[in-house]
Design a protein around this motif. Structure first.
Motif, short mmCIF file in Angstrom:
data_model
loop_
_atom_site.label_atom_id
_atom_site.label_comp_id
_atom_site.label_asym_id
_atom_site.label_seq_id
_atom_site.Cartn_x
_atom_site.Cartn_y
_atom_site.Cartn_z
N UNK A 1 1.06 -1.19 -0.02
CA UNK A 1 -0.06 0.06 0.10
C UNK A 1 1.05 1.23 0.03
N UNK A 2 0.77 2.03 -0.93
CA UNK A 2 1.69 3.14 -1.23
C UNK A 2 0.82 4.52 -0.93
N UNK B 1 3.96 -2.55 3.60
CA UNK B 1 4.60 -3.70 2.49
C UNK B 1 4.85 -4.94 3.40
N UNK B 2 4.20 -6.14 2.73
CA UNK B 2 4.26 -7.27 3.19
C UNK B 2 4.84 -8.10 2.03
N UNK C 1 -2.16 0.67 -4.59
CA UNK C 1 -2.11 -0.75 -4.09
C UNK C 1 -1.31 -1.57 -5.18
N UNK C 2 -0.45 -2.10 -4.71
CA UNK C 2 0.41 -3.05 -5.74
C UNK C 2 0.75 -4.52 -5.30
N UNK D 1 2.60 -4.65 -9.54
CA UNK D 1 1.62 -4.16 -10.30
C UNK D 1 0.48 -3.44 -9.73
N UNK D 2 0.13 -2.26 -10.19
CA UNK D 2 -1.19 -1.50 -9.58
C UNK D 2 -2.17 -2.38 -9.77
N UNK D 3 -3.03 -2.65 -8.75
CA UNK D 3 -4.16 -3.65 -8.96
C UNK D 3 -5.31 -2.95 -9.80
N UNK D 4 -5.14 -1.50 -10.30
CA UNK D 4 -6.10 -1.07 -11.14
C UNK D 4 -5.88 -1.67 -12.56
#
Ligand code: ADP
Ligand code: ADP
Length: 229
Positions: A6-7, A26-27, A61-62, A66-69
């Protein structure tokens, strides 16, 4: 794979009231992050955003960078498993309930998932393998049994990412112990976001994030958080 990031994520359901504000986390793939905080802090909202039930208002959110959008709903659904607060069961066989996300699963795979979720005793109550009705027409299931069915679902689906949403909050101590064993099993090697309002219900979390009123107030290892107090 399965790294979750999450950025600087902000989210508002209604423009006038932000629910999450500048949340970064970040996980690394295969690790577990516990997300704790009082009711209303925004924990479930954070989980829903990862599923893209809603798009973030700000930030990104990646998953694996990769951006989940830019990820389809289908592949998001395949990538993420959930053990929810209250598992909804179809009024159908236990096998169907566990395998509905994996119609190709073999009976052997279904049995293995049931065994791993410690549902053997439960299985023995089924006269004809996986052939017994659950729900209104059949067996009455306890909260713990329903939760273990949710765990068996995830084991069978085998997603790289797992969300545990208050997975033990509704259980008594004995059921909680049983579930914790199963949760430890299901979260092993998966990127896990374990949501809880109490620290005591957390599974082997390597890192803990404390959320309050939509903001990250602390983040670190168990030892770091204790030292900070
Ligand atoms: P190793 O497995 O090599 O001992 P880890 O993979 O556990 O090391 O950790 C690698 C890095 O990722 C460390 O800096 C660790 O603090 C960090 N880390 C581990 N788990 C998490 C997490 N859930 N959220 C954020 N960072 C984490
Ligand atoms: P937690 O999981 O930490 O209890 P939630 O993410 O469920 O927190 O809720 C955070 C805040 O967002 C709460 O004030 C809640 O009322 C609000 N909220 C949650 N879902 C919605 C929604 N669908 N529409 C509007 N507000 C919501």
């Amino acid at each position: 794979g399965g790294e979750v990031e999450f950025d600087s994520v902000s989210h508002a359901y209604h423009a006038e009231r932000p629910i999450l504000q500048g949340v970064s986390l970040r996980v690394p793939a295969g690790h577990t992050l516990a997300i704790v905080g009082p009711s209303g802090a925004g924990k479930s909202t954070l989980a829903r955003l990862l599923f893209r039930f809603y798009d973030v208002s700000e930030g990104a959110i990646r998953i694996d960078g990769q951006d989940i959008r830019h990820v389809t709903q289908d592949s998001l659904r395949r990538a993420i498993g959930v053990v929810p607060q209250d598992t909804v069961l179809f009024n159908d066989t236990i096998g169907y309930n566990i395998a509905y996300g994996r119609p190709d699963a073999s009976p052997e795979e279904i049995w293995q998932a049931l065994r791993m979720a410690q549902l053997e005793e439960f299985v023995r109550r089924l006269p004809d393998g996986l052939d017994t009705q659950v729900g209104e027409r059949g067996l009455k299931l306890s909260g713990g049994e329903k939760q273990r069915i949710a765990i068996a679902r995830v084991l069978l689906k085998d997603p790289p990412i797992l969300i545990l949403d208050e997975a033990t909050s509704s259980l008594d101590t004995h059921a909680e112990r049983l579930i914790l064993d199963a949760l430890n099993l299901v979260s092993r090697k998966r990127t896990t976001l374990a949501i809880a309002h109490r620290l005591s219900t957390i599974v082997h979390a390597e890192r803990i994030l404390v959320l309050d009123q939509g903001q990250v107030v602390e983040q670190g290892s168990h030892a770091q958080l204790l030292a900070a107090q």
